[in-house]
Design a protein around this motif. Structure first.
Motif, PDB file in Angstrom:
ATOM      1  N   PHE A  65      27.143  40.080  74.218  1.00 29.20           N
ATOM      2  CA  PHE A  65      26.040  39.144  74.426  1.00 29.20           C
ATOM      3  C   PHE A  65      24.909  39.292  73.401  1.00 29.20           C
ATOM      4  CE2 PHE A  65      27.934  39.607  78.669  1.00 29.20           C
ATOM      5  CZ  PHE A  65      28.210  38.275  78.932  1.00 29.20           C
ATOM      6  N   CYS A  66      24.857  40.390  72.667  1.00 28.28           N
ATOM      7  CA  CYS A  66      23.737  40.615  71.740  1.00 28.28           C
ATOM      8  C   CYS A  66      24.185  40.717  70.281  1.00 28.28           C
ATOM      9  CB  CYS A  66      22.970  41.884  72.143  1.00 28.28           C
ATOM     10  SG  CYS A  66      22.235  41.799  73.789  1.00 28.28           S
ATOM     11  N   LEU A  67      25.166  41.567  70.002  1.00 30.84           N
ATOM     12  CA  LEU A  67      25.515  41.840  68.604  1.00 30.84           C
ATOM     13  C   LEU A  67      26.516  40.832  68.051  1.00 30.84           C
ATOM     14  CD1 LEU A  67      25.750  45.747  68.648  1.00 30.84           C
ATOM     15  CD2 LEU A  67      23.846  44.304  67.945  1.00 30.84           C
ATOM     16  N   TRP A  68      27.539  40.502  68.811  1.00 29.17           N
ATOM     17  CA  TRP A  68      28.567  39.603  68.281  1.00 29.17           C
ATOM     18  C   TRP A  68      28.052  38.208  67.963  1.00 29.17           C
ATOM     19  CZ3 TRP A  68      33.699  40.850  71.357  1.00 29.17           C
ATOM     20  CH2 TRP A  68      34.126  42.125  70.963  1.00 29.17           C
ATOM     21  N   PHE A 105      28.602  36.745  64.157  1.00 26.55           N
ATOM     22  CA  PHE A 105      29.310  35.502  63.839  1.00 26.55           C
ATOM     23  C   PHE A 105      28.381  34.490  63.182  1.00 26.55           C
ATOM     24  CE2 PHE A 105      32.347  36.893  67.233  1.00 26.55           C
ATOM     25  CZ  PHE A 105      33.446  36.999  66.398  1.00 26.55           C
ATOM     26  N   LEU A 106      27.108  34.478  63.585  1.00 24.10           N
ATOM     27  CA  LEU A 106      26.158  33.565  62.972  1.00 24.10           C
ATOM     28  C   LEU A 106      25.955  33.887  61.492  1.00 24.10           C
ATOM     29  CD1 LEU A 106      24.164  31.237  63.369  1.00 24.10           C
ATOM     30  CD2 LEU A 106      22.430  32.947  63.978  1.00 24.10           C
ATOM     31  N   ILE A 107      25.890  35.174  61.171  1.00 23.68           N
ATOM     32  CA  ILE A 107      25.697  35.560  59.773  1.00 23.68           C
ATOM     33  C   ILE A 107      26.983  35.389  58.968  1.00 23.68           C
ATOM     34  CG2 ILE A 107      25.138  37.507  58.256  1.00 23.68           C
ATOM     35  CD1 ILE A 107      23.284  38.523  60.447  1.00 23.68           C
ATOM     36  N   GLY A 110      28.193  31.350  59.672  1.00 25.73           N
ATOM     37  CA  GLY A 110      27.164  30.327  59.529  1.00 25.73           C
ATOM     38  C   GLY A 110      27.137  29.660  58.160  1.00 25.73           C
ATOM     39  N   PRO A 111      27.116  30.401  57.048  1.00 28.47           N
ATOM     40  CA  PRO A 111      27.116  29.745  55.726  1.00 28.47           C
ATOM     41  C   PRO A 111      28.335  28.851  55.506  1.00 28.47           C
ATOM     42  CG  PRO A 111      26.443  32.032  55.525  1.00 28.47           C
ATOM     43  CD  PRO A 111      26.929  31.852  56.924  1.00 28.47           C
ATOM     44  N   ALA A 112      29.522  29.302  55.962  1.00 26.19           N
ATOM     45  CA  ALA A 112      30.718  28.481  55.787  1.00 26.19           C
ATOM     46  C   ALA A 112      30.616  27.187  56.586  1.00 26.19           C
ATOM     47  CB  ALA A 112      31.948  29.270  56.218  1.00 26.19           C
ATOM     48  N   ILE A 113      30.076  27.255  57.780  1.00 30.35           N
ATOM     49  CA  ILE A 113      29.919  26.037  58.590  1.00 30.35           C
ATOM     50  C   ILE A 113      28.922  25.085  57.940  1.00 30.35           C
ATOM     51  CG2 ILE A 113      29.133  25.181  60.823  1.00 30.35           C
ATOM     52  CD1 ILE A 113      30.218  27.695  62.095  1.00 30.35           C
TER      53      ILE A 113
END
Length: 320
Positions: A295-298, A302-304, A307-310
């Motif tokens: 709930f906190c680290l994953w 995934f955002l980091i 995120g750039p690829a998305i």
């Protein structure tokens, strides 16, 4: 008042009957409040009652302790719940004893605090109703129920938290006291003198356990057998480790075996149990870390990472 009257009229449907019931309820409440305050003030100001309270408390505590007005009021209100002698072995008495409240009127004060806090919360909610706009009857009843429930449960939660904190403090101080007790007994001191010396040494670092050991030594000096005084210690603390020590010492005193050997063996077993408990907590650590990771680290990872690829994909499709 007008707001409460309108609520009552909406529930009953008859304005005259609602006003009659409202006036009757106000009059009855005023009479009961005056009578209650009069009885409490009379009991608090009565020198005979205060003197009897002082004598009763001094008989249990070994000194003349002048009770405050709040303590007398709580004891008088809580005394309506039952006889203090009948509640001596109750679960509430045991709970308060484990939390550190050993006064004779602790049970009465506990129940009185719950009752008075519930009534105080009820009064606060009723006073706050005119300042709350647009509240319905169901919402008002729900708010009253929540307030009364909070007032009734808050002292119980506080006592339970205090009990857990005190038991954790005693459990953490018990290994040091056991090691000091082994050293004192092996140096030639008797068991009462060893307990007294350990209580003196631990008065600064672990005051709660030092107080319990001092009570054990005071009971032994008063003529109570050592085994019975140690069982009283186990009852006051509620710790399984103390119960095991008391059983071993009672058997050692009964059969005449060496107390030093008994304490040394129990100290070794206690260290083994403490090591096993630490290993158990360490084994549970991986499972407990799953939820913070999920709930906190994953999500941050995934955002980091993705995120750039998305963002690049969205820009590419957006330019088509």
């Amino acid at each position: 008042m007008d707001y409460l009257l309108s609520l009552l009229e909406s529930v009953i449907g008859d304005p005259q009957l609602a006003r009659l019931l409202f006036v009757a309820a106000i009059g009855l409440s005023a009479v009961l409040a005056v009578v209650t305050l009069g009885l409490l003030v009379t009991g608090l100001q009565n020198p005979v009652q205060r003197r009897l309270s002082v004598l009763k408390r001094s008989a249990h505590q070994g000194g003349h302790v002048a009770p405050s007005g709040l303590q007398l009021m709580l004891e008088q209100v809580g005394g309506r719940f039952g006889n203090p002698d009948e509640a001596a072995g109750s679960s509430t008495r045991t709970l308060l004893m484990h939390a550190g409240y050993r006064q004779p009127a602790a049970v009465q004060a506990y129940w009185a605090a719950r009752l008075l806090l519930s009534l105080g919360m009820l009064g606060a909610v009723v006073v706050a109703f005119p300042f709350i706009k647009g509240i319905s009857v169901v919402q008002a009843m729900l708010l009253v129920g929540v307030a009364v429930g909070f007032g009734w449960l808050a002292p119980a939660i506080y006592v339970d938290k205090r009990k857990q904190a005190r038991m954790n403090s005693l459990r953490a101080a018990f290994p040091d006291a056991l090691d000091l007790l082994v050293v004192c007994v092996e140096s030639g001191l008797a068991l009462p003198q060893s307990i007294d010396r350990v209580a003196e040494e631990m008065a600064v670092s672990h005051s709660e356990l030092a107080e319990e050991l001092a009570l054990v030594n005071a009971e032994i000096r008063a003529g109570i057998p050592s085994t019975e005084a140690l069982r009283h210690l186990a009852d006051r603390t509620g710790l399984e480790d103390v119960n095991g020590l008391v059983s071993l010492l009672a058997q050692s005193i009964r059969f005449g075996t060496s107390i030093a050997d008994t304490l040394r063996i129990y100290a070794e077993e206690f260290r083994d149990r403490r090591t096993q408990a630490a290993e158990e907590q360490a084994a549970k650590l991986g499972t407990k870390l799953i939820f913070p990771l999920i709930f906190c680290l994953w999500p941050s990872f995934f955002l980091i990472a993705i995120g750039p690829a998305i963002i690049g994909v969205l820009k590419a499709f957006g330019g088509l």
